[in-house]
Enzyme design. Structure first.
Site, PDB file in Angstrom:
ATOM      1  N   SER A   1      10.122 -13.315   1.712  1.00  0.00           N
ATOM      2  CA  SER A   1      10.458 -14.385   0.776  1.00  0.00           C
ATOM      3  C   SER A   1      11.188 -13.423  -0.559  1.00  0.00           C
ATOM      4  O   SER A   1      10.925 -12.480  -0.804  1.00  0.00           O
ATOM      5  CB  SER A   1       9.404 -15.334   0.214  1.00  0.00           C
ATOM      6  OG  SER A   1       8.473 -14.463  -0.477  1.00  0.00           O
TER       7      SER A   1
ATOM      8  N   LEU B   1      12.451 -11.394  -3.505  1.00  0.00           N
ATOM      9  CA  LEU B   1      13.372 -10.043  -3.423  1.00  0.00           C
ATOM     10  C   LEU B   1      13.111  -9.454  -2.209  1.00  0.00           C
ATOM     11  O   LEU B   1      14.175  -8.713  -1.961  1.00  0.00           O
ATOM     12  CB  LEU B   1      12.621  -9.233  -4.640  1.00  0.00           C
ATOM     13  CG  LEU B   1      12.478  -9.946  -6.122  1.00  0.00           C
ATOM     14  CD1 LEU B   1      12.183  -8.843  -6.991  1.00  0.00           C
ATOM     15  CD2 LEU B   1      14.056 -10.277  -6.598  1.00  0.00           C
TER      16      LEU B   1
ATOM     17  N   VAL C   1      -1.194  -5.344   2.636  1.00  0.00           N
ATOM     18  CA  VAL C   1      -0.885  -4.055   1.982  1.00  0.00           C
ATOM     19  C   VAL C   1      -2.166  -3.141   1.428  1.00  0.00           C
ATOM     20  O   VAL C   1      -1.918  -2.108   1.099  1.00  0.00           O
ATOM     21  CB  VAL C   1       0.016  -4.154   0.944  1.00  0.00           C
ATOM     22  CG1 VAL C   1       1.355  -4.719   1.618  1.00  0.00           C
ATOM     23  CG2 VAL C   1      -0.335  -4.917  -0.047  1.00  0.00           C
TER      24      VAL C   1
ATOM     25  N   CYS D   1       8.070  -4.700  -2.103  1.00  0.00           N
ATOM     26  CA  CYS D   1       8.013  -5.906  -2.976  1.00  0.00           C
ATOM     27  C   CYS D   1       6.966  -6.819  -2.961  1.00  0.00           C
ATOM     28  O   CYS D   1       6.870  -7.836  -3.818  1.00  0.00           O
ATOM     29  CB  CYS D   1       9.357  -6.801  -2.369  1.00  0.00           C
ATOM     30  SG  CYS D   1      10.804  -6.227  -2.554  1.00  0.00           S
TER      31      CYS D   1
ATOM     32  N   SER E   1       8.078  -4.161 -12.825  1.00  0.00           N
ATOM     33  CA  SER E   1       8.388  -5.437 -13.866  1.00  0.00           C
ATOM     34  C   SER E   1       8.803  -4.882 -15.212  1.00  0.00           C
ATOM     35  O   SER E   1       8.177  -3.915 -15.655  1.00  0.00           O
ATOM     36  CB  SER E   1       7.405  -6.358 -13.839  1.00  0.00           C
ATOM     37  OG  SER E   1       7.606  -7.343 -14.737  1.00  0.00           O
TER      38      SER E   1
ATOM     39  N   TYR F   1      -1.443  -7.753 -14.900  1.00  0.00           N
ATOM     40  CA  TYR F   1      -0.204  -7.443 -14.237  1.00  0.00           C
ATOM     41  C   TYR F   1       0.642  -6.307 -14.687  1.00  0.00           C
ATOM     42  O   TYR F   1       1.037  -5.516 -14.346  1.00  0.00           O
ATOM     43  CB  TYR F   1       0.730  -9.024 -14.254  1.00  0.00           C
ATOM     44  CG  TYR F   1       1.787  -8.958 -13.813  1.00  0.00           C
ATOM     45  CD1 TYR F   1       1.936  -9.000 -12.213  1.00  0.00           C
ATOM     46  CD2 TYR F   1       3.127  -8.740 -14.498  1.00  0.00           C
ATOM     47  CE1 TYR F   1       3.226  -9.093 -11.822  1.00  0.00           C
ATOM     48  CE2 TYR F   1       4.402  -8.809 -13.743  1.00  0.00           C
ATOM     49  CZ  TYR F   1       4.475  -8.928 -12.526  1.00  0.00           C
ATOM     50  OH  TYR F   1       5.641  -8.968 -11.932  1.00  0.00           O
TER      51      TYR F   1
ATOM     52  N   LYS G   1       2.018  -2.936 -13.062  1.00  0.00           N
ATOM     53  CA  LYS G   1       3.331  -2.447 -12.864  1.00  0.00           C
ATOM     54  C   LYS G   1       3.610  -1.192 -13.762  1.00  0.00           C
ATOM     55  O   LYS G   1       4.503  -0.471 -13.446  1.00  0.00           O
ATOM     56  CB  LYS G   1       4.216  -3.587 -13.515  1.00  0.00           C
ATOM     57  CG  LYS G   1       4.073  -5.083 -12.633  1.00  0.00           C
ATOM     58  CD  LYS G   1       4.639  -4.512 -11.177  1.00  0.00           C
ATOM     59  CE  LYS G   1       4.431  -5.888 -10.306  1.00  0.00           C
ATOM     60  NZ  LYS G   1       4.875  -5.498  -8.991  1.00  0.00           N
TER      61      LYS G   1
ATOM     62  N   THR H   1      12.809 -16.325  -7.758  1.00  0.00           N
ATOM     63  CA  THR H   1      11.738 -16.074  -6.606  1.00  0.00           C
ATOM     64  C   THR H   1      10.801 -17.199  -6.701  1.00  0.00           C
ATOM     65  O   THR H   1      10.796 -18.081  -7.451  1.00  0.00           O
ATOM     66  CB  THR H   1      10.838 -14.930  -6.798  1.00  0.00           C
ATOM     67  OG1 THR H   1      10.228 -14.961  -7.972  1.00  0.00           O
ATOM     68  CG2 THR H   1      12.095 -13.627  -6.756  1.00  0.00           C
TER      69      THR H   1
END
Length: 256
Positions: free
Chosen positions: A15, A17, A60, A86, A149, A162, A166, A197
């Protein structure tokens, strides 16, 4: 590195990116192994791309799961030349919230495990596979492209977990490029702004509209094929290495 006849592994490829990247790679004559936790959607995307794509269910954060996915890719397509990470998750929680409740440590650990550790887990194993490739022009053997990001630089209120992950992805880009230089493997990172997205489209307008307003031009959500186009350029431009590029319409996110 030419994309035609090269093999890429794309995490989160079912899905957003990741899917756009898989589609762009196949359109340019490459082959793709889609790694995703959503087996149903991954199978659908791979089927839509024909014989040049395949899929494998993958976590992952698991060394065994990713090792199996890498092995499956080599068995199916013979080699790995490109790794695009991604897969990721978001979170919204302040360091100290209402009534002085501290940030849930389990949530922080989960975001770190998926976004940062998961990214490194995949790329380290993919790089080991790339090291077995015969060198091409400029003695290149492979390319790693990670997804950070703009929150790595402009983290908003509630984005501490987050943003930390990143920022970690950005921070490890140059050391990885240096680590892998002798093997002919490059590493770059894309730091997207707000893109159309499933994660962003699921947010309410009160979240999306202020972010669009912070975007300078064009004043809209990014299109996933625009991300995929930069991935393809990073693969093809052999002199681009150790770099993080913002892809964000000049957004600079405000605290809220």
């Amino acid at each position: 590195m030419e994309i035609a006849n090269k093999v890429a592994v794309v995490t989160g490829g079912a899905s957003g990116l990741g899917r756009a990247t898989a589609e762009a790679f196949v359109a340019r004559g490459g082959r793709v192994m889609i790694l995703d936790r959503d087996a149903t959607r991954a199978a659908e995307v791979a089927a839509s791309l024909g014989d040049s794509a395949a899929w494998v269910e993958c976590d992952v954060t698991s060394a065994d799961s990713v090792s199996a996915a890498i092995a499956a890719t080599k068995e199916k397509f013979g080699a790995i030349h490109v790794c695009v990470n991604c897969a990721g998750v978001g979170s919204a929680m302040k360091t100290v919230g209402r009534e002085n409740v501290p940030h849930d440590l389990g949530v922080f650990e989960t975001v770190v495990k998926i976004n940062l550790i998961g990214t490194f887990n995949v790329l380290r194993l993919a790089a080991a596979a790339m090291a077995e490739n015969e060198p091409g022009e400029d003695n290149d053997r492979g390319v790693i492209i990670n997804t950070a990001s703009v929150a790595a630089f402009d983290g908003q209120v509630g984005q501490v977990a987050y943003s930390a992950t990143k920022g970690g992805v950005v921070g490890m880009t140059l050391p990885i490029a240096r680590d892998l230089a002798s093997l002919g493997i490059r590493c770059n990172t894309i730091a997207p702004g707000i893109f159309s997205t499933p994660l962003m489209n699921g947010a309410p307008d009160k979240v999306k509209l202020p972010l669009i307003e912070m975007t300078q031009f064009p004043k809209r959500l990014g299109h996933p094929p625009e991300y995929a186009a930069l991935v393809c350029h990073m693969v093809e431009n052999t002199f681009l290495n150790g770099e993080t590029i913002r892809l964000d319409g000049a957004i600079r996110m405000q605290p809220r």
